[in-house]
Write an enzyme that holds these catalytic residues in place. Structure first.
Site, PDB file in Angstrom:
ATOM      1  CD  GLU A 227      -3.297   1.184  -2.555  1.00  0.00           C
ATOM      2  OE1 GLU A 227      -3.903   0.189  -2.121  1.00  0.00           O
ATOM      3  OE2 GLU A 227      -3.728   2.355  -2.313  1.00  0.00           O
TER       4      GLU A 227
ATOM      5  CG  HIS B 291      -2.123   0.945   1.306  1.00  0.00           C
ATOM      6  ND1 HIS B 291      -2.115   2.281   0.977  1.00  0.00           N
ATOM      7  CD2 HIS B 291      -3.446   0.488   1.179  1.00  0.00           C
ATOM      8  CE1 HIS B 291      -3.121   2.790   0.646  1.00  0.00           C
ATOM      9  NE2 HIS B 291      -4.167   1.804   1.100  1.00  0.00           N
TER      10      HIS B 291
HETATM   11  C1  BG6 Z   1      -7.017   1.811  -0.587  1.00  0.00           C
HETATM   12  C2  BG6 Z   1      -8.479   1.328  -0.785  1.00  0.00           C
HETATM   13  O1  BG6 Z   1      -6.143   0.376  -0.847  1.00  0.00           O
HETATM   14  O2  BG6 Z   1      -6.873   1.960   0.797  1.00  0.00           O
HETATM   15  C3  BG6 Z   1      -9.443   2.443  -0.488  1.00  0.00           C
HETATM   16  O3  BG6 Z   1      -8.501   1.129  -2.364  1.00  0.00           O
HETATM   17  C4  BG6 Z   1      -9.267   2.778   1.092  1.00  0.00           C
HETATM   18  O4  BG6 Z   1     -10.734   1.901  -0.856  1.00  0.00           O
HETATM   19  C5  BG6 Z   1      -7.817   3.011   1.332  1.00  0.00           C
HETATM   20  O5  BG6 Z   1      -9.940   3.731   1.453  1.00  0.00           O
HETATM   21  C6  BG6 Z   1      -7.252   3.085   2.717  1.00  0.00           C
HETATM   22  O6  BG6 Z   1      -7.591   2.332   3.379  1.00  0.00           O
HETATM   23  P1  BG6 Z   1      -7.615   2.365   5.377  1.00  0.00           P
HETATM   24  O7  BG6 Z   1      -7.946   0.908   5.758  1.00  0.00           O
HETATM   25  O8  BG6 Z   1      -6.067   2.456   5.186  1.00  0.00           O
HETATM   26  O9  BG6 Z   1      -8.218   3.567   5.603  1.00  0.00           O
END
Ligand code: BG6
Length: 296
Positions: A264, A159
């Site tokens: 990501e 991510h």
């Molecule tokens: C991304 C998703 O990978 O992560 C999104 O595609 C999401 O939908 C984002 O909002 C952040 O996620 P989190 O759980 O870290 O707030």
């Protein structure tokens, strides 16, 4: 010292260039800073929790064994959004190579967050390698199914929050003609635009992007990040824009969406189904390259 370890983090400094370094939190084995020749490359919220109280908002959180929130699978649906790897303390396994400087972190059910392990009671061993080159940062994941009998079903995703100068001047290249699932529209379609630009909340899962496509983040014509993937067919592109940023308590400054974009690479459109005793390996490399439009 090329490697410094404290109870909570590990810092690698390039032996030939002390202005190139990477910082990894043991919580989530989260890379939370990568400075290349003195310049930070990753975006990190100023309100990110680095104390293990919640996943880090920024850097490179690790998503395993499920991407997003699952509603269908008997076990994976019990886990929180993005799984358990980013909210577990990983074991620091030490240095594995001097040139390029490489360290490893490990996670298995014996170390992982016990509450979440109860919800997803599978046998696995993860090894994350972080390699700091003079010109690049490589993160590689090895997933081993340690069960003798059961298939391991999982998603994986890096991510990656990239730091940029201004979202309005930024485009992402080489994703064109890929099929995608648009999480905002809840629709699948083929991206016919030559490049991706962001003018509102954007949350897309590009599927089966050929491995030889380099994904580039381009600022006013200059490529500022290049991302190479191995065994990671899908790529999520995410920017929360104004409203979503307001709603995230650990997202600061509130206009931080202007200086970040998440690219990501993952295996998230479907699950990896790893037979007992087998290993699955995937990686991403972040570096600088010249502009390469591969198919417009
Ligand atoms: C991304 C998703 O990978 O992560 C999104 O595609 C999401 O939908 C984002 O909002 C952040 O996620 P989190 O759980 O870290 O707030």
């Amino acid at each position: 010292m090329p490697i410094e370890e404290s109870p909570t983090e590990v810092i690698l400094t390039h032996p030939e260039d002390s202005s190139t370094k990477v910082k990894i939190l043991k919580y989530g084995a989260t890379v939370f800073s990568w400075e290349l020749k003195g310049e930070e490359q990753l975006w990190l919220s100023t309100a990110a929790k680095l104390d293990g109280s919640k996943p880090v908002r920024g850097g490179i959180p690790l998503v395993f064994p499920v991407f997003g929130k699952n509603h269908d699978d008997e076990h994976l649906s019990k886990l929180p959004q993005h799984g358990l790897a980013r909210n577990s303390v990983w074991e620091f396994l030490g240095q594995t190579k001097a040139e390029p400087l490489t360290v490893q972190f490990g996670l298995g059910p014996e170390f992982a967050n016990p509450e979440l392990t109860k919800l997803w009671p599978f046998e696995y061993s993860l090894i994350l390698s972080v390699e700091l080159g003079k010109e690049y940062l490589k993160t590689e994941i090895e997933v081993l199914n340690t069960s003798n009998t059961e298939t391991l079903k999982f998603n994986w995703l890096f991510h990656t929050y990239l730091k940029i100068h201004d979202i309005e001047d930024t485009l992402v290249s080489n994703l064109n003609s890929s099929k995608l699932y648009d999480q905002m529209l809840k629709e699948s379609y083929v991206d016919k635009q030559p490049v991706v630009t962001v003018h509102e909340e954007l949350d897309r899962i590009y599927q089966n992007v050929e491995e030889d496509r380099l994904i580039q983040v381009v600022d006013k014509g200059h490529p500022v990040h290049t991302l190479k993937r191995h065994n990671l067919p899908d790529t999520v592109v995410w920017n929360p824009w104004i409203e979503k940023s307001k709603g995230m308590g650990d997202f600061e400054p509130k206009d931080g969406y202007k200086t970040m974009i998440c690219i990501e690479p993952g295996h998230v459109h479907d699950f990896v189904k790893l037979p007992p005793g087998e290993k699955w390996v995937a990686s991403q490399v972040l570096y600088k390259d010249e502009l390469k439009f591969q198919s417009v």
